[in-house]
Write an enzyme that holds these catalytic residues in place. Sequence first.
Site, PDB file in Angstrom:
ATOM      1  N   LYS A 100      -1.325  -1.972  -4.703  1.00  0.00           N
ATOM      2  CA  LYS A 100      -2.367  -0.966  -4.910  1.00  0.00           C
ATOM      3  C   LYS A 100      -1.820   0.174  -5.746  1.00  0.00           C
ATOM      4  CE  LYS A 100      -5.457  -1.117  -1.112  1.00  0.00           C
ATOM      5  NZ  LYS A 100      -6.063  -0.475   0.053  1.00  0.00           N
ATOM      6  N   ASP A 133       0.866  -1.172   0.000  1.00  0.00           N
ATOM      7  CA  ASP A 133       0.000   0.000   0.000  1.00  0.00           C
ATOM      8  C   ASP A 133       0.914   1.236   0.000  1.00  0.00           C
ATOM      9  OD1 ASP A 133      -2.238   1.633   0.166  1.00  0.00           O
ATOM     10  OD2 ASP A 133      -2.615   1.238   2.273  1.00  0.00           O
TER      11      ASP A 133
HETATM   12  P1  IMP Z   1       1.779  -0.289   3.946  1.00  0.00           P
HETATM   13  O1  IMP Z   1       2.789  -0.358   5.031  1.00  0.00           O
HETATM   14  O2  IMP Z   1       1.042   1.019   3.927  1.00  0.00           O
HETATM   15  O3  IMP Z   1       2.310  -0.644   2.572  1.00  0.00           O
HETATM   16  O4  IMP Z   1       0.636  -1.286   4.334  1.00  0.00           O
HETATM   17  C1  IMP Z   1       0.794  -2.596   4.218  1.00  0.00           C
HETATM   18  C2  IMP Z   1      -0.133  -3.326   5.144  1.00  0.00           C
HETATM   19  O5  IMP Z   1      -1.391  -2.658   5.310  1.00  0.00           O
HETATM   20  C3  IMP Z   1      -0.444  -4.664   4.535  1.00  0.00           C
HETATM   21  O6  IMP Z   1       0.469  -5.632   4.974  1.00  0.00           O
HETATM   22  C4  IMP Z   1      -1.850  -4.917   5.020  1.00  0.00           C
HETATM   23  O7  IMP Z   1      -1.802  -5.560   6.280  1.00  0.00           O
HETATM   24  C5  IMP Z   1      -2.472  -3.563   5.227  1.00  0.00           C
HETATM   25  N1  IMP Z   1      -3.348  -3.178   4.077  1.00  0.00           N
HETATM   26  C6  IMP Z   1      -3.139  -2.233   3.146  1.00  0.00           C
HETATM   27  N2  IMP Z   1      -4.155  -2.152   2.254  1.00  0.00           N
HETATM   28  C7  IMP Z   1      -5.039  -3.096   2.626  1.00  0.00           C
HETATM   29  C8  IMP Z   1      -6.310  -3.545   2.093  1.00  0.00           C
HETATM   30  O8  IMP Z   1      -6.842  -3.068   1.070  1.00  0.00           O
HETATM   31  N3  IMP Z   1      -6.912  -4.548   2.770  1.00  0.00           N
HETATM   32  C9  IMP Z   1      -6.389  -5.122   3.899  1.00  0.00           C
HETATM   33  N4  IMP Z   1      -5.203  -4.748   4.417  1.00  0.00           N
HETATM   34  C10 IMP Z   1      -4.536  -3.747   3.797  1.00  0.00           C
END
Ligand code: IMP
Length: 173
Positions: A125, A97
């Site tokens: 995403k 994300d």
């Molecule tokens: P980041 O650190 O912002 O890249 O977020 C990563 C983490 O956020 C992932 O390992 C997921 O646990 C959670 N996450 C991000 N987007 C989603 C989603 O659409 N559905 C469920 N979990 C998400």
Amino acid sequence: MRVLLSEQQIQNRIAELADAIEPGYRDLPFTIVGVLTGSLIFVADLVRRLEVPLRIALIQASSYRGKATSAGELHIASEILADVRGRHVLLLDDILDTGQTLKHLVQHLIGQGALSVKICVLLRKQGKQVHAVDIDFVGFEIPDEFVVGYGLDFNDEYRNLPYIGVLPKEMYE
Ligand code: IMP
Ligand code: MG
């Protein structure tokens, strides 16, 4: 729930990912590091497609989402991580994300003595990444919607769905 990726689509893509990953790790000390809890099911399916010797290790990272759908402060619990010193690591996560989680985990694993760290995510995403992190293998590019199932949760539920679905907005707004 609207199905974004069916069970069959996921399984087909995982077989392709395994074919792409395998050649780079033949004859190397290879450790898959799964990020708990979201990567649990992905790890289980992918490793059974990889026909190279490997070890499986786990690390826990959470960005304190609860019922929120945007990330908060990152917490890494690394006490359960097996020794990765002298090993080539492939970090596996459910979704990229903002990139916060994986960026910090790569630094952590290098600090633990991993010889190399590559990343494989099942989902990326589109248009959300704010932290620079190189991703080596991606299962699917998906639009900016909140998805659940196949390991992914909302408030720690829905991980057991065999497909990936889009959580209806009225469930979290
Ligand atoms: P980041 O650190 O912002 O890249 O977020 C990563 C983490 O956020 C992932 O390992 C997921 O646990 C959670 N996450 C991000 N987007 C989603 C989603 O659409 N559905 C469920 N979990 C998400
Ligand atoms: Mg996660």
